[in-house]
Design an enzyme around this catalytic site. Sequence first.
Site, PDB file in Angstrom:
ATOM      1  N   GLY A   1     -41.523 -65.757 -46.501  1.00  0.00           N
ATOM      2  CA  GLY A   1     -41.861 -65.143 -47.794  1.00  0.00           C
ATOM      3  C   GLY A   1     -43.305 -64.674 -47.814  1.00  0.00           C
ATOM      4  O   GLY A   1     -43.628 -63.607 -48.348  1.00  0.00           O
TER       5      GLY A   1
ATOM      6  N   GLU B   1     -52.797 -79.860 -39.599  1.00  0.00           N
ATOM      7  CA  GLU B   1     -53.737 -79.476 -40.664  1.00  0.00           C
ATOM      8  C   GLU B   1     -54.724 -80.605 -40.914  1.00  0.00           C
ATOM      9  O   GLU B   1     -54.345 -81.775 -40.925  1.00  0.00           O
ATOM     10  CB  GLU B   1     -52.978 -79.200 -41.976  1.00  0.00           C
ATOM     11  CG  GLU B   1     -52.319 -77.846 -42.001  1.00  0.00           C
ATOM     12  CD  GLU B   1     -51.827 -77.447 -43.397  1.00  0.00           C
ATOM     13  OE1 GLU B   1     -51.885 -78.270 -44.332  1.00  0.00           O
ATOM     14  OE2 GLU B   1     -51.374 -76.304 -43.520  1.00  0.00           O
TER      15      GLU B   1
ATOM     16  N   ASP C   1     -53.362 -70.495 -47.157  1.00  0.00           N
ATOM     17  CA  ASP C   1     -53.053 -71.816 -47.677  1.00  0.00           C
ATOM     18  C   ASP C   1     -53.053 -71.720 -49.196  1.00  0.00           C
ATOM     19  O   ASP C   1     -54.003 -71.193 -49.784  1.00  0.00           O
ATOM     20  CB  ASP C   1     -54.077 -72.850 -47.193  1.00  0.00           C
ATOM     21  CG  ASP C   1     -53.506 -74.249 -47.259  1.00  0.00           C
ATOM     22  OD1 ASP C   1     -52.305 -74.423 -46.977  1.00  0.00           O
ATOM     23  OD2 ASP C   1     -54.249 -75.187 -47.615  1.00  0.00           O
TER      24      ASP C   1
ATOM     25  N   GLY D   1     -40.529 -71.339 -52.840  1.00  0.00           N
ATOM     26  CA  GLY D   1     -41.305 -72.494 -53.296  1.00  0.00           C
ATOM     27  C   GLY D   1     -41.208 -72.729 -54.793  1.00  0.00           C
ATOM     28  O   GLY D   1     -40.113 -72.789 -55.361  1.00  0.00           O
ATOM     29  N   TYR D   2     -42.356 -72.828 -55.434  1.00  0.00           N
ATOM     30  CA  TYR D   2     -42.420 -73.164 -56.854  1.00  0.00           C
ATOM     31  C   TYR D   2     -42.196 -71.965 -57.775  1.00  0.00           C
ATOM     32  O   TYR D   2     -42.324 -72.098 -58.990  1.00  0.00           O
ATOM     33  CB  TYR D   2     -43.790 -73.798 -57.172  1.00  0.00           C
ATOM     34  CG  TYR D   2     -44.031 -75.114 -56.471  1.00  0.00           C
ATOM     35  CD1 TYR D   2     -43.485 -76.292 -56.973  1.00  0.00           C
ATOM     36  CD2 TYR D   2     -44.784 -75.181 -55.306  1.00  0.00           C
ATOM     37  CE1 TYR D   2     -43.693 -77.506 -56.333  1.00  0.00           C
ATOM     38  CE2 TYR D   2     -45.002 -76.388 -54.649  1.00  0.00           C
ATOM     39  CZ  TYR D   2     -44.451 -77.540 -55.168  1.00  0.00           C
ATOM     40  OH  TYR D   2     -44.657 -78.741 -54.532  1.00  0.00           O
ATOM     41  N   ASP D   3     -41.885 -70.807 -57.223  1.00  0.00           N
ATOM     42  CA  ASP D   3     -41.757 -69.601 -58.048  1.00  0.00           C
ATOM     43  C   ASP D   3     -40.802 -69.766 -59.251  1.00  0.00           C
ATOM     44  O   ASP D   3     -41.097 -69.254 -60.329  1.00  0.00           O
ATOM     45  CB  ASP D   3     -41.317 -68.399 -57.197  1.00  0.00           C
ATOM     46  CG  ASP D   3     -42.468 -67.823 -56.384  1.00  0.00           C
ATOM     47  OD1 ASP D   3     -43.634 -68.150 -56.690  1.00  0.00           O
ATOM     48  OD2 ASP D   3     -42.205 -67.046 -55.442  1.00  0.00           O
TER      49      ASP D   3
ATOM     50  N   HIS E   1     -51.864 -65.013 -56.957  1.00  0.00           N
ATOM     51  CA  HIS E   1     -52.973 -65.564 -56.168  1.00  0.00           C
ATOM     52  C   HIS E   1     -53.018 -64.908 -54.782  1.00  0.00           C
ATOM     53  O   HIS E   1     -54.044 -64.457 -54.315  1.00  0.00           O
ATOM     54  CB  HIS E   1     -52.788 -67.078 -56.033  1.00  0.00           C
ATOM     55  CG  HIS E   1     -51.433 -67.485 -55.499  1.00  0.00           C
ATOM     56  ND1 HIS E   1     -50.262 -67.085 -56.090  1.00  0.00           N
ATOM     57  CD2 HIS E   1     -51.060 -68.198 -54.410  1.00  0.00           C
ATOM     58  CE1 HIS E   1     -49.238 -67.552 -55.404  1.00  0.00           C
ATOM     59  NE2 HIS E   1     -49.701 -68.233 -54.368  1.00  0.00           N
TER      60      HIS E   1
HETATM   61  P1  ITT Z   1     -47.427 -72.342 -44.010  1.00  0.00           P
HETATM   62  O1  ITT Z   1     -48.407 -73.462 -44.283  1.00  0.00           O
HETATM   63  O2  ITT Z   1     -46.694 -72.478 -42.716  1.00  0.00           O
HETATM   64  O3  ITT Z   1     -48.040 -70.986 -44.177  1.00  0.00           O
HETATM   65  P2  ITT Z   1     -46.106 -73.337 -46.398  1.00  0.00           P
HETATM   66  O4  ITT Z   1     -44.880 -72.861 -47.117  1.00  0.00           O
HETATM   67  O5  ITT Z   1     -46.199 -74.781 -46.037  1.00  0.00           O
HETATM   68  O6  ITT Z   1     -46.271 -72.392 -45.134  1.00  0.00           O
HETATM   69  P3  ITT Z   1     -48.543 -73.627 -48.002  1.00  0.00           P
HETATM   70  O7  ITT Z   1     -48.932 -74.875 -47.320  1.00  0.00           O
HETATM   71  O8  ITT Z   1     -49.598 -72.617 -48.263  1.00  0.00           O
HETATM   72  O9  ITT Z   1     -47.361 -72.874 -47.220  1.00  0.00           O
HETATM   73  O10 ITT Z   1     -47.822 -73.881 -49.362  1.00  0.00           O
HETATM   74  C1  ITT Z   1     -47.935 -75.081 -50.036  1.00  0.00           C
HETATM   75  C2  ITT Z   1     -46.760 -75.221 -50.946  1.00  0.00           C
HETATM   76  O11 ITT Z   1     -46.905 -74.312 -52.028  1.00  0.00           O
HETATM   77  C3  ITT Z   1     -45.403 -74.953 -50.306  1.00  0.00           C
HETATM   78  O12 ITT Z   1     -44.518 -75.891 -50.860  1.00  0.00           O
HETATM   79  C4  ITT Z   1     -45.043 -73.542 -50.758  1.00  0.00           C
HETATM   80  O13 ITT Z   1     -43.652 -73.368 -50.901  1.00  0.00           O
HETATM   81  C5  ITT Z   1     -45.769 -73.459 -52.102  1.00  0.00           C
HETATM   82  N1  ITT Z   1     -46.246 -72.107 -52.339  1.00  0.00           N
HETATM   83  C6  ITT Z   1     -47.252 -71.461 -51.685  1.00  0.00           C
HETATM   84  N2  ITT Z   1     -47.381 -70.217 -52.153  1.00  0.00           N
HETATM   85  C7  ITT Z   1     -46.432 -70.064 -53.104  1.00  0.00           C
HETATM   86  C8  ITT Z   1     -46.034 -68.998 -53.925  1.00  0.00           C
HETATM   87  O14 ITT Z   1     -46.607 -67.808 -53.870  1.00  0.00           O
HETATM   88  N3  ITT Z   1     -45.020 -69.204 -54.785  1.00  0.00           N
HETATM   89  C9  ITT Z   1     -44.408 -70.378 -54.859  1.00  0.00           C
HETATM   90  N4  ITT Z   1     -44.703 -71.440 -54.115  1.00  0.00           N
HETATM   91  C10 ITT Z   1     -45.713 -71.281 -53.238  1.00  0.00           C
END
Ligand code: ITT
Length: 215
Positions: A10, A32, A61, A173-175, A198
């Site tokens: 995504g 990390e 991140d 994710g949290y969308d 963001h």
């Molecule tokens: P990478 O670290 O491999 O890039 P990740 O999905 O683990 O992938 P993050 O650590 O940045 O990415 O994300 C932390 C959490 O926040 C993770 O559960 C994501 O699904 C959520 N998240 C990040 N960006 C988001 C967005 O734009 N909308 C909804 N949820 C998001």
Amino acid sequence: MLRFVTTNAGKVREAREYLDEEVTRLDFDYREVQADDLATVAADGARKAYEHAGEPVFVDDAGLFVDAFDGFPGPYSSYVEDTVGVERLWRLTEPEDDHGAAFRGVVAYCDGEEFAASPEPVDRDRRGQDQDADTRATATTDDQVADGDHPVKIFEGYVPGTIVPPRGEGGFGYDPIFEYDGRTFAEMSPEEKNAVSHRGKALAEFAEWYENADR
Ligand code: ITT
């Protein structure tokens, strides 16, 4: 070619909307660092990925910061999504009076080179409102240059919203539980989400710098 180090397809879709250069996903599973701010985690990831790949890389991140929980899960959002889950996080916030939240995101870029003069590595919309984050991001970058490590360029984005019962099928994710201006991010097209999110803000600044900077 730019390598985007992420496990999240995504995020790659959203990044491709911004960058003219070809973006390919690099699957590099690095450990990390434990830190309570996104910029430190992202900068460390970008440096490790550059050392691994030997070509220009960026990482992203992000986290969901819930006001009623003093910003939790924030940098721990990934762990909380895997353990508590998105719907249960909404249920935990439901009894609270304050349903405010924000997504924050950091894009960190590393190509092993020092950077020429460039825009400040902060979200301009937040300047003055988020002095700690601004200072941290700048300090992180400067410290790394001073230490003789590979310099990392940081771009930050922020979007305020409200936690609501899950709605919508899009995004990730949290969308589904994050509402902005009457719709959840999962109810928006990728273009609509990018325009306000963001990640969209951080990527727009990154793309502007990347395409114009004298690297
Ligand atoms: P990478 O670290 O491999 O890039 P990740 O999905 O683990 O992938 P993050 O650590 O940045 O990415 O994300 C932390 C959490 O926040 C993770 O559960 C994501 O699904 C959520 N998240 C990040 N960006 C988001 C967005 O734009 N909308 C909804 N949820 C998001």
